[in-house]
Design a protein around this motif. Structure first.
Motif, PDB file in Angstrom:
ATOM      1  N   ARG A   1      70.185 -26.663 -68.277  1.00  0.00           N
ATOM      2  CA  ARG A   1      71.617 -26.711 -68.565  1.00  0.00           C
ATOM      3  C   ARG A   1      72.182 -25.299 -68.540  1.00  0.00           C
ATOM      4  O   ARG A   1      71.466 -24.313 -68.681  1.00  0.00           O
ATOM      5  CB  ARG A   1      71.896 -27.389 -69.895  1.00  0.00           C
ATOM      6  CG  ARG A   1      71.343 -26.678 -71.108  1.00  0.00           C
ATOM      7  CD  ARG A   1      71.686 -27.484 -72.337  1.00  0.00           C
ATOM      8  NE  ARG A   1      70.883 -27.087 -73.475  1.00  0.00           N
ATOM      9  CZ  ARG A   1      70.990 -27.633 -74.653  1.00  0.00           C
ATOM     10  NH1 ARG A   1      71.865 -28.588 -74.859  1.00  0.00           N
ATOM     11  NH2 ARG A   1      70.238 -27.244 -75.648  1.00  0.00           N
ATOM     12  N   LEU A   2      73.496 -25.218 -68.349  1.00  0.00           N
ATOM     13  CA  LEU A   2      74.162 -23.915 -68.422  1.00  0.00           C
ATOM     14  C   LEU A   2      74.144 -23.433 -69.861  1.00  0.00           C
ATOM     15  O   LEU A   2      74.272 -24.236 -70.801  1.00  0.00           O
ATOM     16  CB  LEU A   2      75.610 -24.026 -67.947  1.00  0.00           C
ATOM     17  CG  LEU A   2      75.820 -24.370 -66.483  1.00  0.00           C
ATOM     18  CD1 LEU A   2      77.310 -24.540 -66.194  1.00  0.00           C
ATOM     19  CD2 LEU A   2      75.228 -23.296 -65.588  1.00  0.00           C
ATOM     20  N   GLU A   3      73.998 -22.117 -70.037  1.00  0.00           N
ATOM     21  CA  GLU A   3      74.015 -21.551 -71.388  1.00  0.00           C
ATOM     22  C   GLU A   3      74.608 -20.144 -71.322  1.00  0.00           C
ATOM     23  O   GLU A   3      74.206 -19.332 -70.489  1.00  0.00           O
ATOM     24  CB  GLU A   3      72.606 -21.475 -71.980  1.00  0.00           C
ATOM     25  CG  GLU A   3      72.595 -20.839 -73.367  1.00  0.00           C
ATOM     26  CD  GLU A   3      71.198 -20.683 -73.947  1.00  0.00           C
ATOM     27  OE1 GLU A   3      70.928 -21.303 -74.974  1.00  0.00           O
ATOM     28  OE2 GLU A   3      70.392 -19.940 -73.344  1.00  0.00           O
ATOM     29  N   PHE A   4      75.572 -19.896 -72.220  1.00  0.00           N
ATOM     30  CA  PHE A   4      76.197 -18.583 -72.343  1.00  0.00           C
ATOM     31  C   PHE A   4      76.169 -18.205 -73.807  1.00  0.00           C
ATOM     32  O   PHE A   4      76.627 -18.975 -74.654  1.00  0.00           O
ATOM     33  CB  PHE A   4      77.643 -18.632 -71.825  1.00  0.00           C
ATOM     34  CG  PHE A   4      77.738 -19.135 -70.409  1.00  0.00           C
ATOM     35  CD1 PHE A   4      77.627 -18.254 -69.353  1.00  0.00           C
ATOM     36  CD2 PHE A   4      77.918 -20.482 -70.150  1.00  0.00           C
ATOM     37  CE1 PHE A   4      77.704 -18.723 -68.040  1.00  0.00           C
ATOM     38  CE2 PHE A   4      77.992 -20.958 -68.845  1.00  0.00           C
ATOM     39  CZ  PHE A   4      77.884 -20.067 -67.787  1.00  0.00           C
ATOM     40  N   GLU A   5      75.627 -17.023 -74.122  1.00  0.00           N
ATOM     41  CA  GLU A   5      75.503 -16.609 -75.523  1.00  0.00           C
ATOM     42  C   GLU A   5      76.072 -15.209 -75.697  1.00  0.00           C
ATOM     43  O   GLU A   5      75.817 -14.326 -74.871  1.00  0.00           O
ATOM     44  CB  GLU A   5      74.036 -16.644 -75.957  1.00  0.00           C
ATOM     45  CG  GLU A   5      73.860 -16.324 -77.432  1.00  0.00           C
ATOM     46  CD  GLU A   5      72.463 -16.642 -77.917  1.00  0.00           C
ATOM     47  OE1 GLU A   5      72.281 -17.724 -78.498  1.00  0.00           O
ATOM     48  OE2 GLU A   5      71.566 -15.817 -77.683  1.00  0.00           O
ATOM     49  N   TYR A   6      76.836 -15.028 -76.800  1.00  0.00           N
ATOM     50  CA  TYR A   6      77.509 -13.758 -77.052  1.00  0.00           C
ATOM     51  C   TYR A   6      77.336 -13.363 -78.513  1.00  0.00           C
ATOM     52  O   TYR A   6      77.512 -14.200 -79.411  1.00  0.00           O
ATOM     53  CB  TYR A   6      79.005 -13.894 -76.749  1.00  0.00           C
ATOM     54  CG  TYR A   6      79.263 -14.460 -75.372  1.00  0.00           C
ATOM     55  CD1 TYR A   6      79.223 -13.649 -74.242  1.00  0.00           C
ATOM     56  CD2 TYR A   6      79.526 -15.820 -75.195  1.00  0.00           C
ATOM     57  CE1 TYR A   6      79.442 -14.173 -72.975  1.00  0.00           C
ATOM     58  CE2 TYR A   6      79.745 -16.348 -73.931  1.00  0.00           C
ATOM     59  CZ  TYR A   6      79.701 -15.520 -72.829  1.00  0.00           C
ATOM     60  OH  TYR A   6      79.909 -16.040 -71.581  1.00  0.00           O
ATOM     61  N   PRO A   7      77.024 -12.093 -78.778  1.00  0.00           N
ATOM     62  CA  PRO A   7      76.985 -11.648 -80.176  1.00  0.00           C
ATOM     63  C   PRO A   7      78.396 -11.634 -80.753  1.00  0.00           C
ATOM     64  O   PRO A   7      79.367 -11.335 -80.047  1.00  0.00           O
ATOM     65  CB  PRO A   7      76.397 -10.231 -80.096  1.00  0.00           C
ATOM     66  CG  PRO A   7      76.566  -9.802 -78.681  1.00  0.00           C
ATOM     67  CD  PRO A   7      76.696 -11.034 -77.832  1.00  0.00           C
ATOM     68  N   ILE A   8      78.493 -11.994 -82.027  1.00  0.00           N
ATOM     69  CA  ILE A   8      79.779 -11.961 -82.730  1.00  0.00           C
ATOM     70  C   ILE A   8      79.562 -11.323 -84.100  1.00  0.00           C
ATOM     71  O   ILE A   8      78.428 -11.266 -84.587  1.00  0.00           O
ATOM     72  CB  ILE A   8      80.413 -13.370 -82.867  1.00  0.00           C
ATOM     73  CG1 ILE A   8      79.491 -14.316 -83.648  1.00  0.00           C
ATOM     74  CG2 ILE A   8      80.764 -13.942 -81.500  1.00  0.00           C
ATOM     75  CD1 ILE A   8      80.124 -15.673 -83.974  1.00  0.00           C
ATOM     76  N   PRO A   9      80.626 -10.848 -84.745  1.00  0.00           N
ATOM     77  CA  PRO A   9      80.479 -10.264 -86.074  1.00  0.00           C
ATOM     78  C   PRO A   9      79.946 -11.294 -87.080  1.00  0.00           C
ATOM     79  O   PRO A   9      80.350 -12.465 -87.061  1.00  0.00           O
ATOM     80  CB  PRO A   9      81.897  -9.819 -86.442  1.00  0.00           C
ATOM     81  CG  PRO A   9      82.595  -9.650 -85.118  1.00  0.00           C
ATOM     82  CD  PRO A   9      81.999 -10.698 -84.234  1.00  0.00           C
ATOM     83  N   LEU A  10      79.045 -10.854 -87.940  1.00  0.00           N
ATOM     84  CA  LEU A  10      78.426 -11.728 -88.938  1.00  0.00           C
ATOM     85  C   LEU A  10      79.473 -12.399 -89.821  1.00  0.00           C
ATOM     86  O   LEU A  10      79.387 -13.603 -90.083  1.00  0.00           O
ATOM     87  CB  LEU A  10      77.432 -10.925 -89.795  1.00  0.00           C
ATOM     88  CG  LEU A  10      76.679 -11.699 -90.863  1.00  0.00           C
ATOM     89  CD1 LEU A  10      75.842 -12.828 -90.255  1.00  0.00           C
ATOM     90  CD2 LEU A  10      75.782 -10.748 -91.652  1.00  0.00           C
ATOM     91  N   ASN A  11      80.475 -11.658 -90.274  1.00  0.00           N
ATOM     92  CA  ASN A  11      81.513 -12.248 -91.125  1.00  0.00           C
ATOM     93  C   ASN A  11      82.274 -13.355 -90.406  1.00  0.00           C
ATOM     94  O   ASN A  11      82.618 -14.373 -91.012  1.00  0.00           O
ATOM     95  CB  ASN A  11      82.483 -11.184 -91.629  1.00  0.00           C
ATOM     96  CG  ASN A  11      81.863 -10.268 -92.656  1.00  0.00           C
ATOM     97  OD1 ASN A  11      80.869 -10.616 -93.292  1.00  0.00           O
ATOM     98  ND2 ASN A  11      82.435  -9.091 -92.826  1.00  0.00           N
ATOM     99  N   ASP A  12      82.539 -13.160 -89.108  1.00  0.00           N
ATOM    100  CA  ASP A  12      83.215 -14.202 -88.332  1.00  0.00           C
ATOM    101  C   ASP A  12      82.344 -15.452 -88.258  1.00  0.00           C
ATOM    102  O   ASP A  12      82.829 -16.576 -88.413  1.00  0.00           O
ATOM    103  CB  ASP A  12      83.525 -13.721 -86.911  1.00  0.00           C
ATOM    104  CG  ASP A  12      84.639 -12.685 -86.863  1.00  0.00           C
ATOM    105  OD1 ASP A  12      85.238 -12.377 -87.914  1.00  0.00           O
ATOM    106  OD2 ASP A  12      84.910 -12.179 -85.748  1.00  0.00           O
TER     107      ASP A  12
END
Length: 154
Positions: free
Chosen positions: A60-71
Motif C-alpha cells: 500500500r502507499l505510505e507517507f510519514e512525516y515528523p510532527i511536533p510532539l505537542n501537536d
C-alpha cells in the motif's frame, strides 16, 4: 511515492527469544473514507503523521512525516476516534531482515504481532521459529481496526 510492503504474523510467545530495547508506541486514527488511514503516532518522545492508502495484498502507499510532539498529543486527544492502540515494539534481527515485534497493551492486551517490511512482494525471507499464522490480509489485525474492534473483545 512511498510504498509499504509488509507481511504480518502472529507470534508464538513460548518460542520468542528474550526481547531488549523496546520502545513504546501510542497511536490513534483520524476518520477517513475509501480505506485510507491517517495515523497519529507517538514513539517514546517523537511524533509522526502517517497517511496510508488501501492495501492491495501486502502493498500500500505510505507517507510519514515528523510532527511536533505537542501537536501529536493534542491530535490524539481531540481528533482521533475510538480508543488508542498502545504497544511496545521490539526490533529483532533474523537472517538479514529486521522484524518488528509488537506486544499490545490496553484493550488489545494478549496480542503479539511480528511484521517484516520487504522490497517487493516476491522477496524471499525465512520465518523465525517464533512466528505462527500469517495475518497479512486479515483486516481484524490492522491497527486501524483494532481501535474499533479491540482484540480483547473477539
Amino acid at each position: 511515492m512511498g510504498v509499504e510492503i509488509e507481511r504480518k504474523f502472529l507470534v508464538d510467545e513460548t518460542k520468542l527469544p528474550t526481547l531488549n530495547n523496546g520502545y513504546t508506541i501510542k497511536q490513534g486514527y483520524i476518520q477517513t473514507v475509501d480505506q485510507t488511514t491517517v495515523r497519529i503516532r507517538i514513539r517514546d518522545t517523537e511524533a509522526f503523521l502517517t497517511i496510508k492508502g488501501k492495501s492491495e495484498g501486502a502493498t500500500r502507499l505510505e507517507f510519514e512525516y515528523p510532527i511536533p510532539l505537542n501537536d501529536a498529543q493534542e491530535m490524539l486527544t481531540n481528533l482521533c476516534h475510538a480508543s488508542l492502540v498502545e504497544k511496545t515494539r521490539y526490533l529483532v534481527a533474523h537472517e538479514g531482515h529486521t522484524w518488528e515485534v509488537d506486544i499490545f497493551e490496553g484493550s488489545n492486551q494478549g496480542l503479539l504481532i511480528a511484521e517484516i517490511e520487504l522490497e517487493s512482494e516476491e522477496e524471499v525471507f525465512s520465518l523465525p521459529e517464533w512466528t505462527a499464522k500469517e495475518v497479512t490480509e486479515d483486516v481484524r489485525y490492522f491497527n486501524a481496526n483494532l481501535v474499533e474492534n479491540p482484540y480483547t473483545s473477539w
